[in-house]
Write a protein that holds these residues in place. Structure first.
Motif, PDB file in Angstrom:
ATOM      1  N   UNK A   1       0.826  -1.213   0.000  1.00 15.61           N
ATOM      2  CA  UNK A   1       0.000   0.000   0.000  1.00 15.61           C
ATOM      3  C   UNK A   1       0.856   1.257   0.000  1.00 15.61           C
ATOM      4  N   UNK A   2       2.034   1.168   0.594  1.00 16.63           N
ATOM      5  CA  UNK A   2       2.970   2.287   0.603  1.00 16.63           C
ATOM      6  C   UNK A   2       2.389   3.560   1.188  1.00 16.63           C
ATOM      7  N   UNK A   3       2.715   4.681   0.573  1.00 15.29           N
ATOM      8  CA  UNK A   3       2.297   5.986   1.092  1.00 15.29           C
ATOM      9  C   UNK A   3       0.836   6.295   0.817  1.00 15.29           C
ATOM     10  N   UNK A   4       0.149   5.421   0.096  1.00 13.85           N
ATOM     11  CA  UNK A   4      -1.267   5.647  -0.176  1.00 13.85           C
ATOM     12  C   UNK A   4      -2.137   5.283   1.021  1.00 13.85           C
ATOM     13  N   UNK A   5      -1.588   4.557   1.984  1.00 10.03           N
ATOM     14  CA  UNK A   5      -2.323   4.189   3.189  1.00 10.03           C
ATOM     15  C   UNK A   5      -1.779   4.975   4.375  1.00 10.03           C
ATOM     16  N   UNK A   6      -2.616   5.815   4.948  1.00  9.50           N
ATOM     17  CA  UNK A   6      -2.232   6.671   6.053  1.00  9.50           C
ATOM     18  C   UNK A   6      -2.909   6.207   7.345  1.00  9.50           C
ATOM     19  N   UNK A   7      -2.348   6.601   8.475  1.00 13.76           N
ATOM     20  CA  UNK A   7      -2.963   6.312   9.770  1.00 13.76           C
ATOM     21  C   UNK A   7      -3.016   7.601  10.583  1.00 13.76           C
ATOM     22  N   UNK A   8      -4.210   7.928  11.060  1.00 18.16           N
ATOM     23  CA  UNK A   8      -4.420   9.070  11.946  1.00 18.16           C
ATOM     24  C   UNK A   8      -4.815   8.520  13.310  1.00 18.16           C
ATOM     25  N   UNK A   9      -4.026   8.826  14.329  1.00 19.12           N
ATOM     26  CA  UNK A   9      -4.282   8.275  15.657  1.00 19.12           C
ATOM     27  C   UNK A   9      -5.518   8.908  16.289  1.00 19.12           C
ATOM     28  N   UNK A  10      -6.346   8.065  16.887  1.00 17.40           N
ATOM     29  CA  UNK A  10      -7.495   8.507  17.678  1.00 17.40           C
ATOM     30  C   UNK A  10      -7.474   7.717  18.985  1.00 17.40           C
ATOM     31  N   UNK A  11      -7.456   8.425  20.089  1.00 13.03           N
ATOM     32  CA  UNK A  11      -7.304   7.775  21.388  1.00 13.03           C
ATOM     33  C   UNK A  11      -8.588   7.113  21.875  1.00 13.03           C
ATOM     34  N   UNK A  12      -9.725   7.505  21.292  1.00 14.06           N
ATOM     35  CA  UNK A  12     -11.010   6.978  21.758  1.00 14.06           C
ATOM     36  C   UNK A  12     -11.816   6.436  20.587  1.00 14.06           C
ATOM     37  N   UNK A  13     -12.837   5.661  20.922  1.00 15.70           N
ATOM     38  CA  UNK A  13     -13.766   5.154  19.908  1.00 15.70           C
ATOM     39  C   UNK A  13     -15.167   5.146  20.496  1.00 15.70           C
ATOM     40  N   UNK A  14     -16.159   5.127  19.631  1.00 11.41           N
ATOM     41  CA  UNK A  14     -17.559   5.104  20.055  1.00 11.41           C
ATOM     42  C   UNK A  14     -18.111   3.709  19.818  1.00 11.41           C
ATOM     43  N   UNK A  15     -18.614   3.090  20.877  1.00  8.75           N
ATOM     44  CA  UNK A  15     -19.172   1.744  20.766  1.00  8.75           C
ATOM     45  C   UNK A  15     -20.518   1.737  20.065  1.00  8.75           C
ATOM     46  N   UNK A  16     -20.886   0.588  19.529  1.00  8.62           N
ATOM     47  CA  UNK A  16     -22.134   0.474  18.788  1.00  8.62           C
ATOM     48  C   UNK A  16     -23.345   0.744  19.672  1.00  8.62           C
ATOM     49  N   UNK A  17     -23.245   0.427  20.959  1.00  8.93           N
ATOM     50  CA  UNK A  17     -24.389   0.585  21.854  1.00  8.93           C
ATOM     51  C   UNK A  17     -24.409   1.886  22.631  1.00  8.93           C
ATOM     52  N   UNK A  18     -23.438   2.745  22.400  1.00  9.70           N
ATOM     53  CA  UNK A  18     -23.372   3.998  23.147  1.00  9.70           C
ATOM     54  C   UNK A  18     -24.407   5.009  22.661  1.00  9.70           C
ATOM     55  N   UNK A  19     -24.871   5.862  23.593  1.00  8.86           N
ATOM     56  CA  UNK A  19     -25.769   6.937  23.214  1.00  8.86           C
ATOM     57  C   UNK A  19     -25.018   7.921  22.324  1.00  8.86           C
ATOM     58  N   UNK A  20     -25.577   8.199  21.167  1.00 13.74           N
ATOM     59  CA  UNK A  20     -24.869   8.996  20.160  1.00 13.74           C
ATOM     60  C   UNK A  20     -24.570  10.405  20.638  1.00 13.74           C
ATOM     61  N   UNK A  21     -25.564  11.072  21.211  1.00  9.48           N
ATOM     62  CA  UNK A  21     -25.371  12.465  21.628  1.00  9.48           C
ATOM     63  C   UNK A  21     -24.340  12.567  22.744  1.00  9.48           C
ATOM     64  N   UNK A  22     -24.434  11.654  23.725  1.00 11.64           N
ATOM     65  CA  UNK A  22     -23.504  11.678  24.860  1.00 11.64           C
ATOM     66  C   UNK A  22     -22.080  11.401  24.403  1.00 11.64           C
TER      67      UNK A  22
END
Length: 348
Positions: A62-83
């Motif tokens: 993939x070389x330089x065409x594949x990038x990674x941007x770090x994100x320290x958190x994620x949103x679970x499928x069952x989490x309240x969207x607004x919160x």
């Protein structure tokens, strides 16, 4: 946007039911089919994503065409969207939508929490000027010239006013022209009867607005008309549309399982299925949501594509390709031209 400008499509690396491995595999598949100028940015926990990239692409093709941007958190499928949107400022969805706002991403695909994707898009990207509310547009197989019918909204705006539905119709018209190649889409309003007087107050008032809108409005359509090709685009509120979509998914899935059960009943049935295998394979492709990849969130000022939580690598690949196509086709620019402040005031 110039078609020659390189496009960068982001993907929520932590979204979906099956973990980052599926997302990374789909991203690698997409890079094989997208133009060499197009890049894919994985957004999520850097260590996790790097480990998956090493496992799935040990040669580093993939070389330089594949990038990674770090994100320290994620949103679970069952989490309240607004919160989750308010509290998790460093989630993969929050960072991805902010990157669109900053111009560092051209599109974003997520197979994660749909409500959180919609909320983050509205908060960080914002609406196109003149758009009252966004709408999720999806495609189902139908007896139309394009082979598909667009349904919107399927979950972005549950509580609607007639003016919202009128704008959904215009956005659906633009999407059908660009994505499906339909020259003059037929637009229908989902209702419980064909007559303009049928339905609740929302449906009756929306009918009057759609009849005056700059579209080919064919009137009310009923649930039985989806597959029959009565309209190229069907407009409804997000609550009803989401119920309809999930019902259709269950019916199509049940029909497939029923067909498999019937094939197993006898040798003759199995031989018949073998003879029909090419046709059955084509039918399966037409009914498979993975072929479409995702539903664009029409009305936000960026290309935001929402995928199924159970997205396979193939679905992720097609979702990323849908994001790149959405940008190349200038769909948001067309929506802004059609729904400027003058029209927003007119239908409002």
């Amino acid at each position: 946007m110039s078609e020659s400008r390189p496009i960068t499509v982001g993907v929520d690396g932590m979204g979906g039911d099956d973990g980052p491995g599926v997302i990374v595999e789909g991203a690698l598949l997409a890079l094989r089919e997208l133009s060499q100028e197009t890049r894919v940015a994985l957004i999520g926990d850097q260590r996790t994503l790097e480990a998956e990239v090493r496992r799935l692409d040990p040669s580093g093709s993939a070389g330089s065409r594949l990038l990674i941007e770090h994100a320290a958190e994620s949103v679970g499928m069952g989490e309240d969207a607004a919160t989750a949107t308010r509290r998790k400022k460093d989630s993969s969805l929050a960072i991805g939508t902010r990157l669109i706002k900053e111009g560092r991403l051209d599109a974003l695909f997520s197979a994660g929490n749909t409500g959180a994707m919609v909320a983050a898009s509205l908060l960080n990207v914002g609406r196109i000027p003149g758009v009252l509310r966004p709408a999720l547009a999806t495609r189902i197989p139908a007896e139309t010239p394009s082979g598909s019918c667009v349904i919107l909204d399927v979950g972005a705006t549950a509580d609607c006013k007639p003016a919202y539905l009128a704008q959904f119709a215009v956005m659906g018209d633009i999407y059908a022209r660009s994505a499906l190649g339909v020259a003059n889409p037929r637009i229908g309003l989902l209702n419980i009867g064909e007559e303009p007087s049928k339905g609740n107050e929302l449906a009756r008032e929306a009918h009057a607005l759609l009849a005056r809108a700059p579209i080919q409005f064919v009137g009310n359509v009923e649930g039985r008309d989806f597959f029959r090709g009565q309209a190229d685009v069907v407009v409804t509120d997000g609550f009803t549309g989401n119920v309809v979509l999930k019902f259709l998914e269950s019916v199509l899935g049940w029909t497939g399982r029923l067909l498999k059960d019937e094939v197993r009943t006898s040798l003759i049935a199995r031989l018949g299925a073998l003879m029909l295998l090419p046709s059955l394979s084509n039918l399966r492709r037409r009914l498979d949501y993975a072929e479409v990849g995702g539903a664009p969130l029409l009305g936000v000022a960026g290309a935001c594509i929402v995928g199924h939580g159970r997205s396979s690598p193939r679905a992720v690949k097609n979702g990323l390709k849908a994001g790149a196509s959405f940008v190349a086709q200038n769909i948001n620019e067309q929506i802004q031209a059609a729904l400027g402040k003058e029209m927003a005031e007119h239908v409002g």
